[in-house]
Design an enzyme around this catalytic site. Sequence first.
Site, PDB file in Angstrom:
ATOM      1  N   CYS A   1       0.819  -1.216   0.000  1.00 47.63           N
ATOM      2  CA  CYS A   1       0.000   0.000   0.000  1.00 47.63           C
ATOM      3  C   CYS A   1       0.851   1.264   0.000  1.00 47.63           C
ATOM      4  CB  CYS A   1      -0.928  -0.012   1.207  1.00 47.63           C
ATOM      5  SG  CYS A   1      -1.972  -1.464   1.174  1.00 47.63           S
ATOM      6  N   GLU A   2       1.534   1.497  -1.080  1.00 45.69           N
ATOM      7  CA  GLU A   2       2.359   2.691  -1.267  1.00 45.69           C
ATOM      8  C   GLU A   2       2.425   2.957  -2.762  1.00 45.69           C
ATOM      9  OE1 GLU A   2       4.898   4.328   0.850  1.00 45.69           O
ATOM     10  OE2 GLU A   2       4.733   3.084   2.643  1.00 45.69           O
TER      11      GLU A   2
END
Length: 432
Positions: free
Chosen positions: A360-361
Amino acid sequence: MHAFHYRNGRLHCEEADLVQVAETHGTPLYVYSARTVRDHYRRLDQALGDLDHLICYAVKANSNRAILRLLVEQGAGFDIVSGGELYRVIAAGGDPARCTFAGVGKSREEIEYALAEGVFCFNVESEAELDYINRIAAAKGVRAPIALRVNPDVEAGAHKYVSTGRSENKFGIALDRVAAVYEAAARMSGIRIRGVQMHIGSQITDAQPFADAIAKVAPLVRAFRERYAIEFLSIGGGMGIVYESSFESGRRDWWEPSTSGEAPHALTIDEYAAATLPALRALGVRILLEPGRLLVGNAGILLTRVRYLKQAEQKKFVIVDAGMNDLIRPALYQSYHEIVPVIEPAGSNRERVDVVGPVCESGDFFAQDRELTELHEGELAAIMSAGAYGFVMASNYNSRPLPAEVLVDGARVGLVRERQTYADLVRGEHDF
Ligand code: LLP
């Protein structure tokens, strides 16, 4: 030529079919070629010819015990930067007396451990550290062998995070200070002066900075050879490799001659030797080298499987099962890794995509806006030249278990590190 090639329409590592390797060991998976590591070590060793030298492999690049063992068998020494790396070298059967211990922040425990194991040399990065090592050794009634790391202040042209030879970096002691620090070292009862060390950066693809740095420290080495009977100069590591290779055309390995045209440039072994050997021979001391990437970079890949394709308004994303936690180099240094399908493409359908991971980046990518052979759901892909600073920089971010590592030697495929399990993720944690 490094050992990754298509055979019968499938990518192989040496004799091992990577489709089968992925089925047996799962993905994401680091795969290393033993033959390539040996070959690279020998090529460097041979290029140095009759120069009195010791290749100290920079363990930080890839510290898997099986890789270290291969290099022990070749007769390598080791460049270590922590007590943990010393422990690994010893576990792999390496000799502490062939280890140089570098790093700007060595702890008391690490210094005591390295003294007890009898490392070849401490590479000292500051006056405060010299003082600290002196006190620890003197209290034990021994002399710690040291080299001071000289900062030659040259521009090495690599990414700013991996350039270390400029005066603004935290590394080493400035050229104009170094004579005074050697003088102080010579008076310390816990110190034995053994050499001079330098290192200017990493992924350097031009021979000139190496030559410039050697020219800058050569007068010091001559003076110290007279005054302190130093035995060696370590010229560090940093030799760049080929990342932007091409399966169809270009140069695939650092030791191959440069080709003209669009072929990616990297230092060839001949250029490196021609630029450095005459000056090094003239010094009349033993030369240590600390290559990391050069020996293992092209020897490893990260094998990954395509999970989903996602067509967004502006872009197409290929979402793979490896993430930035497995290989952080693209996110951290904007570094380029070639990505190829494991099943050799029949046609030449190419498209512009982002290859991204599940983390999640937004920084979780392996390629951005890159034209690649079309990849399909469920298909295997190889992220090339991930043997150096790949697994060693992996983390558990997003609670993703660390990937497995396998070593291939001919047709033999050995699991050299197990994939972590969910249980591994919480091992050592306690309720409060
Ligand atoms: N010696 C010293 C003192 C070093 O600091 C390094 C690397 C080496 C030798 C080995 O350098 P090599 O031959 O591998 O270039 N994580 C970055 C690279 C960091 C290099 C740190 N020092 C990357 O993935 O590009």
